[in-house]
Design a protein around this motif. Structure first.
Motif, PDB file in Angstrom:
ATOM      1  N   SER A  99      16.619  -9.568 -14.125  1.00 55.36           N
ATOM      2  CA  SER A  99      16.209 -10.947 -14.445  1.00 55.36           C
ATOM      3  C   SER A  99      14.853 -10.974 -15.122  1.00 55.36           C
ATOM      4  O   SER A  99      14.607 -11.780 -16.018  1.00 55.36           O
ATOM      5  CB  SER A  99      16.142 -11.784 -13.171  1.00 55.36           C
ATOM      6  OG  SER A  99      17.418 -11.884 -12.597  1.00 55.36           O
ATOM      7  N   ASP A 105      22.115 -15.022 -17.095  1.00 52.54           N
ATOM      8  CA  ASP A 105      21.712 -14.279 -15.895  1.00 52.54           C
ATOM      9  C   ASP A 105      22.658 -14.620 -14.750  1.00 52.54           C
ATOM     10  O   ASP A 105      22.551 -15.687 -14.150  1.00 52.54           O
ATOM     11  CB  ASP A 105      20.262 -14.633 -15.535  1.00 52.54           C
ATOM     12  CG  ASP A 105      19.692 -13.694 -14.473  1.00 52.54           C
ATOM     13  OD1 ASP A 105      20.482 -12.958 -13.848  1.00 52.54           O
ATOM     14  OD2 ASP A 105      18.459 -13.707 -14.272  1.00 52.54           O
ATOM     15  N   GLU A 106      23.577 -13.729 -14.478  1.00 55.34           N
ATOM     16  CA  GLU A 106      24.588 -13.924 -13.443  1.00 55.34           C
ATOM     17  C   GLU A 106      25.250 -15.304 -13.536  1.00 55.34           C
ATOM     18  O   GLU A 106      25.211 -16.078 -12.583  1.00 55.34           O
ATOM     19  CB  GLU A 106      23.965 -13.740 -12.057  1.00 55.34           C
ATOM     20  CG  GLU A 106      23.152 -12.460 -11.973  1.00 55.34           C
ATOM     21  CD  GLU A 106      22.903 -12.023 -10.556  1.00 55.34           C
ATOM     22  OE1 GLU A 106      23.692 -12.396  -9.682  1.00 55.34           O
ATOM     23  OE2 GLU A 106      21.915 -11.300 -10.321  1.00 55.34           O
TER      24      GLU A 106
HETATM   25 MG   LIG Z   1      18.202 -11.481 -10.953  1.00 55.02          MG
END
Ligand SMILES: [Mg+2]
Ligand SMILES: Nc1ncnc2c1ncn2[C@@H]1O[C@H](COP(=O)(O)OP(=O)(O)OP(=O)(O)O)[C@@H](O)[C@H]1O
Ligand code: SF4
Lengths: 332, 325
Positions: free
Chosen positions: A49, A180-181
């Motif tokens: 991240s 991000d995810e």
């Molecule tokens: Mg992360």
């Protein structure tokens, strides 16, 4: 080869503390070409991240970029002023975060939030921006887009909200999308839909995509290349087939350990015994050596550089240094 | 929305009923109304007749019902001390308290919100530290001390502002206002600061805390990732979310301001309801005391109700909740 959309060179991100600076991302380099999808995998805390946050210039203080360069379409962006960088965000780089339930402001109708973003980045009138918002929502598969424009976020399901978030990320036609995810917080049944949508939208527009995920299924489904991160570094990077089917780095092997052929979907990365070191206790040499079944003397003192291990495939592991070590030690 | 409003209204009525019971008990059982109203030389028969006239021999619940019926008609009886209807006394004092309370609230909001927003956004600037230190002083100093200090500095020492009273008052219909004369406005300044300072620091700290909280949320991160300007992020997205809980507290504080006005009114000899209440306490003027209690409770409950309804208008999530029920 055409110029990559995103080019990250020796990126280093850290947190100054009273007892020295903690380095959380250390010398990360990679490129993403137009229309290409790069997946990033790795255990929690590997710096995935943070790498994404560094690219969009939104690392939360006291964290900051300690070194390296980031280029977007050939232009260096990590040295831009805050205001210039703000104009890059949303306009040239779209972002999707993990939790669609909390990504939208609960007090404004979603239409207002889309129109606001469009008008920040384009000279469109309010009415034209609204039209564009409807078109975008249709494209992202929100049913009855026109009426739903005035709906508040809480009136949408999780999957629908992530579609809205996607519409927001794409509303200025950015050349790069960082996700991000994007599906971690969603129901399993909806994850596949969102991934398929993401893949289609990016392909249609030729958007370069950086997708961070724990889900090897997502990597298999949409990534062209994958980069494996461990303790702030990229330990292996290459085409998905190569990395998944014949992983070279012992850490990647551990991750893929129990993965049957690519077709079978394995939702989560496998567990490797031990834990990733804390930022203030990263061991000397190869950061993975305390957990590595194949570690040898050199690993404990010298940090491995990224080495070519196959066509367009690189791994940071001494096993692949020339002159090679005894063949018996390679592979398992 | 309607169901929500009705439910809230019923709750408000229940609270008022409870307060009325308290006021009734005070009215009926603390001190003896007859001995208060009768003189030294009233005969025993007269006293008994008075008791009957007042209905003091009726069953308690009949008396309570009568008490409520009277209160609803704004009949709070006769002041023991002033020998005038309590309603007339209250009506005379009401505008003074309301003007003071509103001025204090305005001060608290008009300064407290910007200071809270500023210190929330610019966490580490020196001006933020100044604001926070000041607000700490404001919270820790007792109201009467602030009043006395202000009087000492601005009245005794600098001779700029009056130290007591309400200045010249003009009648606008039944309302006596001090807002239309220069002396009235000047007289309002010190009491309003005294009363509002604590509330202002409260608002500052609350807004700051909320702002910091909101700035950490995902939707603010996402708003920044969308490339919105700082202004749009701070004032478009963060501020509105910050104000949702703040409105509740400010609204409720308005009730507290009216109640706390007692101290400020005493320090500045401000001719409001609070001062009247203090005087009533000294004379055990029960009808005035219980009427004041009822009135303040009513203001509290009414403000509460309004705040709830405003809250619902601002936050769509609650609107839906209310609709669902
Ligand atoms: Mg992360
Ligand atoms: N404000 C901070 N101060 C100190 N360390 C931090 C801070 N923010 C993040 N870190 C550290 O930086 C490292 C990288 O964090 P990052 O969020 O990039 O991990 P990640 O790979 O995305 O993990 P996850 O899969 O859990 O999302 C972690 O070890 C984390 O503890
Ligand atoms: S460098 Fe050594 S310790 Fe690190 S992964 Fe390779 S073999 Fe293991």
């Amino acid at each position: 080869m055409p110029e990559p959309v995103l080019s990250v060179r020796h990126l280093k991100v850290g947190f100054p503390t009273r007892r020295g600076t903690l380095t959380a991302v250390d010398g990360v380099s990679f490129d993403i070409a137009a229309g290409e999808v790069l997946g990033v995998v790795g255990e929690s805390g590997a710096g995935k991240s943070l790498t994404g946050a560094a690219i969009i210039g939104l690392i939360e203080p006291p964290g900051r970029i300690l070194g390296g360069e980031i280029y977007l379409g050939g232009q260096r962006i990590d040295t831009l002023t805050a205001e210039a960088m703000r104009k890059v965000r949303g306009r040239r780089i779209g972002t999707v975060f993990q939790d669609p339930l909390t990504s939208l402001n609960p007090l404004y109708p979603i239409g207002d939030q889309i129109v606001e973003t469009i008008r920040t980045h384009t000279p469109l009138s309010r009415a034209a921006a609204r039209k564009r918002a409807v078109a975008l929502l249709r494209e992202t598969g929100v049913q009855g887009a026109e009426e739903r424009l005035d709906g508040y976020p809480h009136e949408f399901s999780g999957g629908m909200r992530q579609r809205v978030v996607l519409a927001l990320a794409l509303c200025a036609e950015p050349e790069l999308l960082i996700a991000d995810e994007p599906t971690t917080a969603l129901d399993v049944s909806i994850q596949a839909q969102i991934i398929a949508l993401l893949k289609r939208l990016a392909k249609e527009r030729g958007t370069a995509v950086l997708i961070i995920t724990h889900d090897m299924g997502v990597i298999a489904e949409m990534a062209d290349r994958v980069s494996v991160m461990y303790s702030g570094r990229i330990v292996e990077i290459g085409p998905v087939r190569e990395v998944v089917l014949s992983p070279r780095h012992p850490y990647t092997r551990g991750l893929m350990g129990s993965i049957p052929p690519l077709a079978a979907r394995v939702p989560r990365l496998t567990q490797i015994p031990g834990a990733m070191p804390r930022l203030d206790a990263i061991p000397a040499g190869c950061a993975f050596h305390p957990r590595c079944p194949q570690a040898f003397d050199r690993c404990r003192v010298e940090r491995p550089e990224r080495l070519a291990v196959a066509p367009s495939c690189e791994a940071a592991c001494w096993l692949y240094a020339v002159p090679r070590v005894a063949p018996a030690e390679v592979g398992a | 929305m309607l169901a929500f409003a009705i439910r809230r209204l019923i709750e408000a009525l229940l609270v008022m009923l409870a307060v009325a019971l308290l006021a009734f008990v005070l009215f009926r059982y603390v001190g003896d109304p007859v001995s208060q109203m009768a003189g030294q030389d009233t005969s025993l028969e007269d006293r008994i007749r008075l008791r009957q006239e007042l209905g003091l021999d009726d069953p308690v619940f009949v008396q309570f019902a009568r008490f409520i019926a009277n209160a609803v008609r704004l009949d709070f009886g006769i002041s023991y001390q002033m020998k005038q209807p309590v309603l007339a006394l209250l009506a005379e004092r009401f505008p003074a308290t309301i003007e003071l309370a509103l001025a204090a609230a305005l001060l608290a909001v008009a300064l407290g919100i910007p200071m809270g927003v500023y210190t929330g956004i610019n966490r580490d600037s020196w001006l933020s530290k100044v604001f926070l230190t000041l607000s700490l002083i404001g919270v820790s100093l007792p109201t009467f001390l602030i009043g006395i200090i202000l009087i000492y500095v601005f009245s005794v020492w600098l001779h700029l502002l009056p130290s007591f009273g309400r200045g010249e008052v003009v009648s606008v219909g039944a309302w006596h206002t001090g807002l239309l004369t220069a002396s009235g406005l000047k007289a309002l300044i010190l009491p309003a600061i005294t009363l509002g300072l604590f509330q202002m620091t409260l608002v500052t700290r609350l807004v700051r805390a909320e702002m910091l909280e909101v700035l950490r949320t995902d939707y603010i991160k996402f708003a920044r990732a969308r490339g919105l300007s700082n202004r749009a992020v701070h004032f478009g997205h963060a501020l509105k979310n910050t104000l949702v809980p703040v409105i509740t507290v400010i609204g409720l504080q308005l009730g507290a301001i009216i109640a706390f006005a007692i101290i400020t009114e005493t320090v500045f000899q401000w001719p409001g309801m609070g001062l009247m209440f203090i005087q009533a306490v000294q004379f055990a003027d029960i009808p005035v005391m219980s009427a004041y209690l009822l009135l303040v409770a009513f203001l509290f409950v009414a403000i509460n109700l309004i705040v709830d309804l405003v809250y619902v208008r601002i936050d769509p999530r609650i609107r839906i909740l209310g609709r669902g029920q």
